[in-house]
Design a protein around this motif. Structure first.
Motif, PDB file in Angstrom:
ATOM      1  N   GLY A   1      -2.045  51.369 -12.950  1.00 45.57           N
ATOM      2  CA  GLY A   1      -2.374  52.018 -11.683  1.00 45.57           C
ATOM      3  C   GLY A   1      -3.791  51.703 -11.240  1.00 45.57           C
ATOM      4  N   GLN A   2      -3.946  51.369  -9.961  1.00 43.00           N
ATOM      5  CA  GLN A   2      -5.257  50.987  -9.426  1.00 43.00           C
ATOM      6  C   GLN A   2      -5.431  51.502  -8.009  1.00 43.00           C
ATOM      7  OE1 GLN A   2      -5.386  46.490 -10.152  1.00 43.00           O
ATOM      8  NE2 GLN A   2      -3.433  47.212 -10.979  1.00 43.00           N
ATOM      9  N   VAL A   3      -6.663  51.874  -7.685  1.00 42.29           N
ATOM     10  CA  VAL A   3      -7.030  52.299  -6.335  1.00 42.29           C
ATOM     11  C   VAL A   3      -8.177  51.423  -5.865  1.00 42.29           C
ATOM     12  CG1 VAL A   3      -8.038  54.143  -4.932  1.00 42.29           C
ATOM     13  CG2 VAL A   3      -6.286  54.685  -6.642  1.00 42.29           C
ATOM     14  N   PHE A   4      -8.028  50.846  -4.662  1.00 42.95           N
ATOM     15  CA  PHE A   4      -9.068  50.008  -4.075  1.00 42.95           C
ATOM     16  C   PHE A   4      -9.455  50.541  -2.704  1.00 42.95           C
ATOM     17  CE2 PHE A   4      -7.150  47.068  -7.090  1.00 42.95           C
ATOM     18  CZ  PHE A   4      -8.254  46.404  -7.614  1.00 42.95           C
ATOM     19  N   ALA A   5     -10.749  50.710  -2.492  1.00 40.29           N
ATOM     20  CA  ALA A   5     -11.268  51.048  -1.168  1.00 40.29           C
ATOM     21  C   ALA A   5     -11.644  49.758  -0.468  1.00 40.29           C
ATOM     22  CB  ALA A   5     -12.485  51.960  -1.295  1.00 40.29           C
ATOM     23  N   THR A   6     -11.196  49.591   0.769  1.00 37.74           N
ATOM     24  CA  THR A   6     -11.521  48.391   1.548  1.00 37.74           C
ATOM     25  C   THR A   6     -12.156  48.824   2.862  1.00 37.74           C
ATOM     26  OG1 THR A   6      -9.409  48.302   2.735  1.00 37.74           O
ATOM     27  CG2 THR A   6      -9.483  47.244   0.580  1.00 37.74           C
ATOM     28  N   LEU A   7     -13.281  48.232   3.188  1.00 37.49           N
ATOM     29  CA  LEU A   7     -13.954  48.535   4.447  1.00 37.49           C
ATOM     30  C   LEU A   7     -14.729  47.306   4.881  1.00 37.49           C
ATOM     31  CD1 LEU A   7     -14.550  50.668   6.596  1.00 37.49           C
ATOM     32  CD2 LEU A   7     -16.539  51.366   5.251  1.00 37.49           C
ATOM     33  N   ASN A   8     -14.275  46.674   5.974  1.00 34.66           N
ATOM     34  CA  ASN A   8     -14.866  45.416   6.439  1.00 34.66           C
ATOM     35  C   ASN A   8     -14.884  44.413   5.291  1.00 34.66           C
ATOM     36  OD1 ASN A   8     -15.208  46.505   9.000  1.00 34.66           O
ATOM     37  ND2 ASN A   8     -17.305  47.174   8.580  1.00 34.66           N
ATOM     38  N   GLY A   9     -16.024  43.986   4.813  1.00 35.31           N
ATOM     39  CA  GLY A   9     -16.074  42.996   3.737  1.00 35.31           C
ATOM     40  C   GLY A   9     -16.152  43.595   2.356  1.00 35.31           C
ATOM     41  N   LEU A  10     -16.054  44.912   2.248  1.00 34.88           N
ATOM     42  CA  LEU A  10     -16.222  45.594   0.970  1.00 34.88           C
ATOM     43  C   LEU A  10     -14.885  45.778   0.265  1.00 34.88           C
ATOM     44  CD1 LEU A  10     -18.132  47.284  -0.939  1.00 34.88           C
ATOM     45  CD2 LEU A  10     -17.439  49.282   0.403  1.00 34.88           C
TER      46      LEU A  10
END
Length: 217
Positions: free
Chosen positions: A127-136
């Motif tokens: 299980g994995q959680v990724f935050a994505t925001l623009n280039g992040l």
């Protein structure tokens, strides 16, 4: 002679990109949650939009920002992951899905207004959680987003514990959404929740009158 044609009043108002989304890892999977309210100006234009969108069998994303922009990104990534899965002959990794979301968000950062949290399960990393925001792009044990998140940062920081069980993570998600929906005028409606494990994916709707209440409610 000039005749000014105007559409509905809400079309000319600033669109509020309010929502509350959350995802959290547990040993063996992830839990995602969101509210269901879509706003335009001071008006609620959709009370029951499901903001948890499947990207693949074991990978979902939680949508915030412009509903149209976020849904478009999710649909593009869903298609690209299907193609990628056929090419490699196995299910894609969660990081691959998050990277695709990040790349699109960065490439069109001037045109799109959307923030997606990507979460799921794969054979390599569980299980994995990724935050994505623009280039992040960052992997986190849990992530929150949307306008409602500003009201619950203190709560999630205080309540999150490493090693929580699936049931504890589900309650953590429901409590967070309930608090945010109570405080944030742009969040509300029902709560959607998805739990993803190696051999099971469960989708659930928690109605407003079934959400937990707190001292000032």
């Amino acid at each position: 002679l000039f005749i000014m044609e105007s559409g509905p009043e809400w079309l000319s108002e600033e669109v509020k990109t309010g929502t509350t989304i959350i995802a959290v890892e547990f040993d063996g999977g992830v839990v995602l949650g969101s509210d269901s309210r879509v706003s335009a100006g001071e008006k609620v234009v959709n009370r029951v939009m499901n903001k948890l969108s499947p990207l693949h069998d074991k990978i979902y994303c939680a949508l915030s920002g412009s509903a149209a922009d976020a849904q478009t990104i999710a649909e593009i990534v869903n298609y690209q992951l299907d193609v990628h899965s056929i090419e490699i002959g196995e299910d894609p990794q969660v990081r691959s899905a998050a990277t695709l979301v990040k790349n699109i968000s960065y490439k069109y950062k001037e045109e799109l207004s959307a923030h997606l949290i990507v979460a799921g399960w794969d054979r390599r990393d569980g299980g994995q959680v990724f935050a994505t925001l623009n280039g992040l792009l960052t992997r986190q044990p849990f992530a929150v987003g949307g306008s409602g998140s500003w009201y619950v940062y203190g709560f999630v920081d205080a309540e999150y514990r490493k090693g929580m069980s699936k049931q504890e993570c589900q309650q953590f998600v429901v409590n967070t959404l309930s608090l945010a929906m109570n405080r944030d005028g742009s969040s509300g409606g029902v709560a959607y929740m998805v739990t993803i494990e190696a051999d099971h994916t469960e989708e659930k709707v928690i109605l407003g009158n079934e959400l937990p209440t707190f001292f000032d409610q």
